[in-house]
Scaffold this active site. Structure first.
Site, PDB file in Angstrom:
ATOM      1  N   LYS A  77      51.368  22.433  19.823  1.00 38.60           N
ATOM      2  CA  LYS A  77      50.769  23.763  20.021  1.00 38.60           C
ATOM      3  C   LYS A  77      51.857  24.825  19.909  1.00 38.60           C
ATOM      4  O   LYS A  77      52.951  24.646  20.465  1.00 38.60           O
ATOM      5  CB  LYS A  77      50.092  23.822  21.399  1.00 38.60           C
ATOM      6  CG  LYS A  77      49.325  25.112  21.662  1.00 38.60           C
ATOM      7  CD  LYS A  77      48.603  25.051  23.012  1.00 38.60           C
ATOM      8  CE  LYS A  77      47.764  26.303  23.260  1.00 38.60           C
ATOM      9  NZ  LYS A  77      47.024  26.261  24.541  1.00 38.60           N
ATOM     10  N   SER A 157      41.980  27.455  24.298  1.00 34.33           N
ATOM     11  CA  SER A 157      42.870  28.038  23.314  1.00 34.33           C
ATOM     12  C   SER A 157      43.561  27.005  22.426  1.00 34.33           C
ATOM     13  O   SER A 157      44.026  27.344  21.345  1.00 34.33           O
ATOM     14  CB  SER A 157      43.940  28.865  24.024  1.00 34.33           C
ATOM     15  OG  SER A 157      44.780  28.027  24.813  1.00 34.33           O
ATOM     16  N   SER A 181      41.889  25.106  28.498  1.00 35.43           N
ATOM     17  CA  SER A 181      42.288  25.138  27.084  1.00 35.43           C
ATOM     18  C   SER A 181      42.641  23.805  26.444  1.00 35.43           C
ATOM     19  O   SER A 181      42.848  23.751  25.238  1.00 35.43           O
ATOM     20  CB  SER A 181      43.466  26.088  26.897  1.00 35.43           C
ATOM     21  OG  SER A 181      42.983  27.392  26.833  1.00 35.43           O
TER      22      SER A 181
HETATM   23  N1  GLN Z   1      39.529  30.193  28.082  1.00 38.23           N
HETATM   24  C1  GLN Z   1      40.341  30.477  29.223  1.00 38.23           C
HETATM   25  C2  GLN Z   1      40.965  31.838  29.083  1.00 38.23           C
HETATM   26  O1  GLN Z   1      40.672  32.478  28.148  1.00 38.23           O
HETATM   27  C3  GLN Z   1      41.358  29.424  29.414  1.00 38.23           C
HETATM   28  C4  GLN Z   1      42.547  29.584  28.558  1.00 38.23           C
HETATM   29  C5  GLN Z   1      43.566  28.538  28.808  1.00 38.23           C
HETATM   30  O2  GLN Z   1      43.305  27.550  29.484  1.00 38.23           O
HETATM   31  N2  GLN Z   1      44.755  28.783  28.291  1.00 38.23           N
HETATM   32  O3  GLN Z   1      41.731  32.269  29.889  1.00 38.23           O
END
Ligand code: GLN
Length: 494
Positions: A77, A157, A181
């Site tokens: 990532k 994400s 995410s």
């Molecule tokens: N979708 C969540 C957010 O937008 C989680 C993101 C994440 O876990 N990095 O914050």
């Protein structure tokens, strides 16, 4: 095909000399070349470096002294700093940043012999649930609805990592999970995603979003592969004071462990109003499968679940507003041209450099931390967080693991993206509570819905008890027998 293999199979094949690390890596770099133009799972492709590393891996395999991941090609990532390889966080503001150091997690993977195929796409600074906020363009989910060519989102994400693994252009990938995410994109792409206990993997060298929640973890096609990767990624790091000094077990040994007498909790509050019948049916299927595998099913209550999202969307933006203050055009990344004063430089740099969602989070976070609102929002949210944590502590007095859906829906089409950001935040409803409490949690693909899209179930465990979720996850995976694969011809559904 070599790209069909799991990490466990490939590592055995390499040792038996059925193929070389160069052949395995080349199969993957070729697949990346064919598919990445469409799927956009990678922001930066490092095929040459990967092939160089594969030659070294072959030499190591010959010498017989080859650690577990020797010769295994992975996606990383683009939030993990990689020495000498551009690391962008999918943001314009550090779009040309080349770190002079290696994050602890990626350093551990390299020490374990892994080969990096490139840096995978994500929502900008890991904020999002659909991989639509990347400054490097959206990621395409390799899955489609039956008979419908619409492009589906991979979740976020870690959407690039999930899509790369699902499309077989990486054998596994790293993800990070702040509020879901790793787990939500894993569910949307039909793969396994494991968020370890907060403190299990070092955060050092991983670009920060919300430091009290961020946690790295593996994304793979099988539970066993997730266990293999986690064993390599986890462990104490003196450079991260929140990284626990607890021995790392061989997680793979937990796969296939007997589940006799294990108590599985079903939290009543996860039956959210308006949830799709299909998700409820898959959840029931998971319950039945685990009961047949010898588990005792126990109803439990996590009464503060309903405050999870509201609390998360105060604490995460608060921490992000503080963490992202460093991108000011002076010390890191891009700097706006033509500024007339220092304030003007900050404003222009940050306006041009950050996308809309990141700016929204910084504004929210700055607001809830500001004098006059701090007590009403941030402090209150911290108190509610403690109540959410207590819910889990109480539940784990009665059960060993919890089973819930991972997400309230299957993947949605790119053009169905909700206009209202709060609608988008609802995607995290089932993943956020475990993050708030620091529990380890894993999404396992269990079935396809009636439209042909994958659905996942989430297992949540006790702190530092990844082994139980791996044991239950591998049994669930085996019982569910999820073998479906996306059809990789453009726009063709399975
Ligand atoms: N979708 C969540 C957010 O937008 C989680 C993101 C994440 O876990 N990095 O914050």
């Amino acid at each position: 095909m070599l790209t069909d293999l799991t990490i466990a199979q490939a590592s055995e094949g390499l040792r038996k000399k059925e193929f070389s690390a160069v052949e395995l890596t080349k199969a993957h770099t070729d697949a990346v070349e064919t598919l990445n133009g469409r799927i956009n799972a990678y922001i930066t492709v490092t095929s040459d470096l990967a092939l160089e590393a594969a030659k070294k891996a072959d030499a190591q395999l010959v010498s017989g002294d080859a650690p577990a991941l020797t010769g295994i090609p992975l996606g990383i990532k683009d939030l993990f700093c990689t020495n000498g390889v551009r690391t962008t966080a999918a943001s314009k503001i550090i779009g040309n940043f080349v770190p002079p150091y290696e994050s602890t997690v990626t350093a551990k993977l390299l020490e374990n012999g892994a080969i990096f195929l490139g840096k995978t796409n994500l929502d900008e600074f890991a904020m999002g649930s659909a991989n639509l906020t990347s400054a490097f363009g959206g990621v395409e989910n390799p899955w489609h609805r039956k008979g419908d060519p619409s492009v589906m989102v991979p979740g976020g994400s870690s959407g690039g990592s999930a899509a790369a693994v699902a499309a077989h252009i990486a054998m596994g990938a790293t993800g990070t999970d702040t509020g879901g995410s790793i787990r939500q994109p894993a569910a949307y792409c039909g793969i396994v995603g494991l968020k370890p206990t907060y403190g299990r993997c070092s955060r050092w060298g991983t670009i920060a979003f919300a430091s009290s929640l961020d946690q790295a973890g593996p994304m793979t096609r099988t539970v066993e592969d997730a266990a293999i990767m986690l064993t390599a990624m986890a462990g104490h790091d003196p450079k991260d004071s929140t990284c626990a000094d607890i021995a790392v077990p061989d997680y793979r040994a937990a796969c296939g462990r007997s589940l006799k007498g294990l108590r599985v909790g079903i939290p009543a509050e996860y039956r959210a109003p308006g949830m799709s019948e299909e998700i409820l049916a898959v959840w029931q299927k998971g319950i039945d499968l685990l009961r047949e595998a010898g588990c005792e099913i126990v109803d439990v209550s996590l009464p503060h679940t309903k405050y999870g999202l509201a609390t998360y969307y105060i604490i995460a933006p608060a921490e992000c507003s503080s963490n992202l203050a460093r991108y000011d055009g002076v010390r890191f990344g891009e700097r706006a041209e033509g500024a007339t004063s220092l304030d003007d430089l900050y404003e222009k740099t940050r306006h041009n450099g950050f996308g809309e969602e990141v700016r929204r989070r910084i504004l929210m976070g700055t607001y809830v931390l500001s004098a006059g609102y701090y007590d009403a929002y941030y402090l209150k949210a911290q108190k509610v967080r403690t109540l959410i944590q207590r819910d889990f502590t109480h539940a784990f007095e009665k059960v060993d693991v919890l089973l819930t859906p991972t997400a309230p829906t299957a993947a949605f089409a790119r053009d169905e993206k909700p206009e209202d950001p709060v609608q988008m935040y609802l995607n995290d409803i089932f993943t956020v509570p475990a993050s708030m409490a620091g529990q380890p949690a894993m999404s396992v693909p269990v079935a396809l819905d009636s439209k042909g899209l994958p659905l996942g179930l989430q297992l949540i465990g006790k702190h530092f008890d990844e082994e139980t979720i791996i044991a239950v996850g591998s049994a669930l995976e085996k019982a569910a027998g999820f073998t479906a694969r996306p059809d990789l011809r453009a726009g063709v559904s399975a």
